[in-house]
Design an enzyme around this catalytic site. Structure first.
Site, mmCIF file in Angstrom:
data_model
loop_
_atom_site.group_PDB
_atom_site.id
_atom_site.type_symbol
_atom_site.label_atom_id
_atom_site.label_comp_id
_atom_site.label_asym_id
_atom_site.label_seq_id
_atom_site.Cartn_x
_atom_site.Cartn_y
_atom_site.Cartn_z
ATOM 1 N N HIS A 122 0.787 -1.169 0.047
ATOM 2 C CA HIS A 122 -0.018 0.158 0.002
ATOM 3 C C HIS A 122 0.854 1.183 0.070
ATOM 4 C CE1 HIS A 122 -3.897 -1.809 1.832
ATOM 5 N NE2 HIS A 122 -3.443 -2.338 0.509
ATOM 6 N N GLU A 182 0.831 3.850 1.837
ATOM 7 C CA GLU A 182 1.313 4.159 3.236
ATOM 8 C C GLU A 182 2.558 3.592 3.731
ATOM 9 O OE1 GLU A 182 -1.690 3.440 2.245
ATOM 10 O OE2 GLU A 182 -3.096 4.135 3.672
ATOM 11 N N CYS A 223 -6.050 1.678 5.975
ATOM 12 C CA CYS A 223 -6.749 0.377 6.400
ATOM 13 C C CYS A 223 -6.149 -0.163 7.637
ATOM 14 C CB CYS A 223 -6.528 -0.711 5.119
ATOM 15 S SG CYS A 223 -4.852 -1.302 5.273
ATOM 16 N N CYS A 267 -2.159 -0.397 7.535
ATOM 17 C CA CYS A 267 -1.728 0.744 7.593
ATOM 18 C C CYS A 267 -1.704 1.642 8.700
ATOM 19 C CB CYS A 267 -1.977 1.529 6.232
ATOM 20 S SG CYS A 267 -1.414 0.775 4.603
#
Lengths: 144, 144
Positions: free
Chosen positions: A53, A55, A83, A86
């Protein structure tokens, strides 16, 4: 000039890059002392890796740039609410501020009653419509 | 021979490797069709990266080995209950089974009311005392 909208627009540009690579369009920018030290976008398909992801990459890059694992003094601009994974990573990082574009009621950490580090300031809704529209447009092409 | 204890003992060996490198001693093993496809231990200090937990590395390695991002058919043996970040990553991975050694009431995902993927079986308490003792011994040297 260096407003939250300014940096979120750069994160949105990262998200657009993701979109063009057929990745879920989420982008992140990390700023330290008004200087961008990391930019990233979702790469889960390209890297075949659910952990890739925006992040996660931004946290690793920023720590690498700073030479230490804690992101004290850093602000992350992220086009979509993080999410669970993260949010957990951001909590470990002790980042000073997280600025969120669009909310993610289903997958985001806020409705899961999770918190980041007690010292982390959280702001939400910066360029919300544009960040949200990009995600909607993407999934419209996927699930017509 | 290929019991949960057998693989957890290998995860514990990874955790011991972490201990010797002055890392919080957590180890992970991923098994697919009775074959070990990933082994890892915590590397947050060595890599200066809060995301370098044993589970995160094991997920990335396993997906790389399998050539796909989902860990269907895989079992992860992990000496300590996953944190929020790692639980989020395991949820995305759709891994089939997670076997936990020691519980982590403070930092673990279970007390945070988080769940993994609906298809993921979770077993806890395999070699619990040994996994837990290693962590306790480590922090005794850190916070005497």
């Amino acid at each position: 000039m260096f407003s939250d909208e300014y940096f979120m627009r750069l994160a949105l540009k990262e998200a657009q890059n993701a979109y063009e690579q057929d990745e879920v369009p989420v982008g992140a920018i990390v700023v330290h002392s008004n200087r961008i030290i990391a930019k990233s976008h979702n790469l889960t398909e390209t890297l075949n890796d659910v952990t890739a992801h925006a992040e996660m990459q931004a946290i690793t890059s920023s720590a690498n740039f700073l030479g230490g694992k804690y992101l004290t003094g850093c602000i992350m601009y992220i086009t979509l609410e993080p999410c669970v994974m993260c949010a957990g990573a951001l909590a470990w990082s002790q980042i000073s501020k997280v600025v969120i574009g669009a909310r993610d009621p289903q997958r985001g950490f806020i409705n899961k009653k999770l918190t980041l580090h007690p010292k982390t300031e959280i702001i939400s809704g910066v360029l919300e419509n544009e960040c949200s529209q990009l995600i909607k447009d993407f999934f419209k092409t996927k699930r017509p």
